[in-house]
Design a protein around this motif. Structure first.
Motif, PDB file in Angstrom:
ATOM      1  N   VAL A  16      28.169  33.029  63.430  1.00  0.00           N
ATOM      2  CA  VAL A  16      28.477  34.447  63.644  1.00  0.00           C
ATOM      3  C   VAL A  16      29.397  34.589  64.855  1.00  0.00           C
ATOM      4  N   MET A  17      28.873  34.332  66.044  1.00  0.00           N
ATOM      5  CA  MET A  17      29.703  34.363  67.245  1.00  0.00           C
ATOM      6  C   MET A  17      30.720  33.231  67.245  1.00  0.00           C
ATOM      7  N   PHE A  18      30.306  32.096  66.687  1.00  0.00           N
ATOM      8  CA  PHE A  18      31.165  30.903  66.701  1.00  0.00           C
ATOM      9  C   PHE A  18      31.132  30.197  65.362  1.00  0.00           C
ATOM     10  N   ASP A  19      32.258  29.597  65.009  1.00  0.00           N
ATOM     11  CA  ASP A  19      32.299  28.606  63.939  1.00  0.00           C
ATOM     12  C   ASP A  19      31.942  27.287  64.609  1.00  0.00           C
ATOM     13  N   THR A  20      30.740  26.811  64.332  1.00  0.00           N
ATOM     14  CA  THR A  20      30.238  25.612  65.019  1.00  0.00           C
ATOM     15  C   THR A  20      30.197  24.392  64.104  1.00  0.00           C
ATOM     16  N   ALA A  21      30.812  24.500  62.947  1.00  0.00           N
ATOM     17  CA  ALA A  21      30.733  23.409  61.981  1.00  0.00           C
ATOM     18  C   ALA A  21      31.219  22.084  62.561  1.00  0.00           C
ATOM     19  N   GLN A  22      32.408  22.096  63.156  1.00  0.00           N
ATOM     20  CA  GLN A  22      32.972  20.856  63.680  1.00  0.00           C
ATOM     21  C   GLN A  22      32.119  20.302  64.818  1.00  0.00           C
ATOM     22  N   ALA A  23      31.690  21.178  65.708  1.00  0.00           N
ATOM     23  CA  ALA A  23      30.897  20.743  66.867  1.00  0.00           C
ATOM     24  C   ALA A  23      29.548  20.166  66.441  1.00  0.00           C
ATOM     25  N   ASN A  24      28.843  20.873  65.569  1.00  0.00           N
ATOM     26  CA  ASN A  24      27.513  20.423  65.167  1.00  0.00           C
ATOM     27  C   ASN A  24      27.563  19.152  64.326  1.00  0.00           C
ATOM     28  N   ARG A  25      28.561  19.061  63.445  1.00  0.00           N
ATOM     29  CA  ARG A  25      28.690  17.835  62.653  1.00  0.00           C
ATOM     30  C   ARG A  25      28.927  16.624  63.556  1.00  0.00           C
ATOM     31  N   LYS A  26      29.843  16.786  64.507  1.00  0.00           N
ATOM     32  CA  LYS A  26      30.160  15.675  65.410  1.00  0.00           C
ATOM     33  C   LYS A  26      28.927  15.263  66.206  1.00  0.00           C
ATOM     34  N   PHE A  27      28.201  16.236  66.719  1.00  0.00           N
ATOM     35  CA  PHE A  27      27.021  15.972  67.534  1.00  0.00           C
ATOM     36  C   PHE A  27      25.946  15.226  66.744  1.00  0.00           C
ATOM     37  N   TYR A  28      25.566  15.761  65.600  1.00  0.00           N
ATOM     38  CA  TYR A  28      24.493  15.136  64.824  1.00  0.00           C
ATOM     39  C   TYR A  28      24.935  13.834  64.167  1.00  0.00           C
ATOM     40  N   ASN A  29      26.205  13.746  63.760  1.00  0.00           N
ATOM     41  CA  ASN A  29      26.683  12.487  63.177  1.00  0.00           C
ATOM     42  C   ASN A  29      26.654  11.355  64.194  1.00  0.00           C
ATOM     43  N   LEU A  85      34.520  22.409  71.103  1.00  0.00           N
ATOM     44  CA  LEU A  85      34.907  22.400  69.693  1.00  0.00           C
ATOM     45  C   LEU A  85      34.407  23.642  68.950  1.00  0.00           C
ATOM     46  N   MET A  86      33.531  24.408  69.593  1.00  0.00           N
ATOM     47  CA  MET A  86      33.034  25.637  68.987  1.00  0.00           C
ATOM     48  C   MET A  86      34.148  26.685  69.015  1.00  0.00           C
ATOM     49  N   LEU A  87      34.460  27.267  67.866  1.00  0.00           N
ATOM     50  CA  LEU A  87      35.553  28.223  67.757  1.00  0.00           C
ATOM     51  C   LEU A  87      35.004  29.646  67.774  1.00  0.00           C
ATOM     52  N   MET A  88      35.363  30.427  68.812  1.00  0.00           N
ATOM     53  CA  MET A  88      34.887  31.796  68.902  1.00  0.00           C
ATOM     54  C   MET A  88      35.452  32.638  67.767  1.00  0.00           C
ATOM     55  N   GLU A  89      34.617  33.461  67.176  1.00  0.00           N
ATOM     56  CA  GLU A  89      35.047  34.334  66.093  1.00  0.00           C
ATOM     57  C   GLU A  89      36.067  35.350  66.614  1.00  0.00           C
ATOM     58  N   PRO A  90      37.229  35.442  65.973  1.00  0.00           N
ATOM     59  CA  PRO A  90      38.244  36.418  66.404  1.00  0.00           C
ATOM     60  C   PRO A  90      37.671  37.835  66.442  1.00  0.00           C
ATOM     61  N   GLY A  91      37.997  38.552  67.498  1.00  0.00           N
ATOM     62  CA  GLY A  91      37.540  39.937  67.617  1.00  0.00           C
ATOM     63  C   GLY A  91      36.184  40.114  68.251  1.00  0.00           C
ATOM     64  N   LEU A  92      35.505  38.999  68.590  1.00  0.00           N
ATOM     65  CA  LEU A  92      34.157  39.108  69.161  1.00  0.00           C
ATOM     66  C   LEU A  92      34.171  39.866  70.487  1.00  0.00           C
ATOM     67  N   ILE A  93      35.069  39.496  71.391  1.00  0.00           N
ATOM     68  CA  ILE A  93      35.097  40.123  72.713  1.00  0.00           C
ATOM     69  C   ILE A  93      35.407  41.614  72.592  1.00  0.00           C
ATOM     70  N   GLU A  94      36.355  41.970  71.724  1.00  0.00           N
ATOM     71  CA  GLU A  94      36.695  43.370  71.519  1.00  0.00           C
ATOM     72  C   GLU A  94      35.497  44.156  70.985  1.00  0.00           C
ATOM     73  N   LEU A  95      34.751  43.544  70.057  1.00  0.00           N
ATOM     74  CA  LEU A  95      33.569  44.210  69.514  1.00  0.00           C
ATOM     75  C   LEU A  95      32.505  44.394  70.591  1.00  0.00           C
ATOM     76  N   LEU A  96      32.288  43.363  71.405  1.00  0.00           N
ATOM     77  CA  LEU A  96      31.303  43.465  72.486  1.00  0.00           C
ATOM     78  C   LEU A  96      31.686  44.561  73.473  1.00  0.00           C
ATOM     79  N   ASP A  97      32.969  44.682  73.759  1.00  0.00           N
ATOM     80  CA  ASP A  97      33.439  45.740  74.659  1.00  0.00           C
ATOM     81  C   ASP A  97      33.180  47.121  74.057  1.00  0.00           C
ATOM     82  N   ALA A  98      33.395  47.252  72.758  1.00  0.00           N
ATOM     83  CA  ALA A  98      33.179  48.534  72.083  1.00  0.00           C
ATOM     84  C   ALA A  98      31.700  48.901  72.053  1.00  0.00           C
TER      85      ALA A  98
END
Length: 213
Positions: A16-29, A85-98
């Motif tokens: 949700v906040m982050f695309d963590t697929a790459q980070a979590n795969r690397k960590f657990y692998n 490696l965690m990719l922040m979801e675009p627009g998250l900061i703007e939404l939090l500000d709103a």
């Protein structure tokens, strides 16, 4: 979904906040490789995405009666190296500000444990949330409602004054058990009060001024 009485918006972290697929795969692998086990398959990845570290370890190493060696390896490897490696979801900061501008509470309910603080620091989000509840802060992690109930208790909120944004069946079950509104993020097949595929759509669903002017 009735947003008239909303006073808090709570986010899941991974997916949700982050695309963590790459980070979590690397960590657990890397952990699996150290025990001569094959890399995660898609089913395993989908399952551990929802789990606490403890549950993930028990799931990935069912043949072991004692998991101490795995936890020692986790400590040795450390999650810090994959946080970038965690990719922040675009627009998250703007939404939090709103959300802040609307005067609502901004929260996180995640099955992460001791890594959440580092994630927020690395991605400069530490001051963007009013309350963070991890799996280590409650007796029972998601799919139990404990995290959402803790946030309710902290701000004297009723269930329908909270919107929880998640992407897994664990998130859906937690919201259902707690009685809160639930927005499914990028998961059209997940039963929810509403669905969104971007932070902008979440803002529109919440009828925040920035997105409905």
């Amino acid at each position: 979904m009735d947003t008239a009485g909303i006073k808090a918006v709570v986010f899941d972290c991974d997916g949700v906040m982050f695309d963590t697929a790459q980070a979590n795969r690397k960590f657990y692998n890397e952990i699996l490789a150290n025990f001569n086990k094959p890399s995660l398959d898609d089913e395993q990845f989908e399952n551990i995405h929802m789990m606490t570290v403890k549950a993930a370890v028990e799931y990935l190493f069912p043949e072991m009666d004692e998991h101490r060696p795995v936890y020692e390896m986790i400590t040795t490897i450390g999650y810090a190296s994959v946080i970038p490696l965690m990719l922040m979801e675009p627009g998250l900061i703007e939404l939090l500000d709103a959300i802040k501008l609307a005067g609502w509470v901004r929260g996180v309910a995640t099955n992460r444990t001791n890594t959440m603080g580092s994630v927020l620091i690395e991605h400069k989000l530490k001051k963007s949330f009013d309350i963070i509840v991890t799996a280590s802060d409650v007796a029972n992690p998601k799919p139990f409602p404990d995290q959402l109930e803790k946030i309710m208790g902290a701000y004297a909120l009723l269930p329908r004054q909270i919107v929880f944004i998640g992407d897994s069946i664990f998130d859906k079950k937690a919201a259902e058990a707690a009685g809160t509104w639930f927005i499914a993020f990028k998961q059209p097949g997940l039963k929810a009060h509403a669905h969104a595929v971007s932070m902008g759509e979440v803002g529109e669903l919440l009828k925040l001024r920035k997105y409905n002017s």
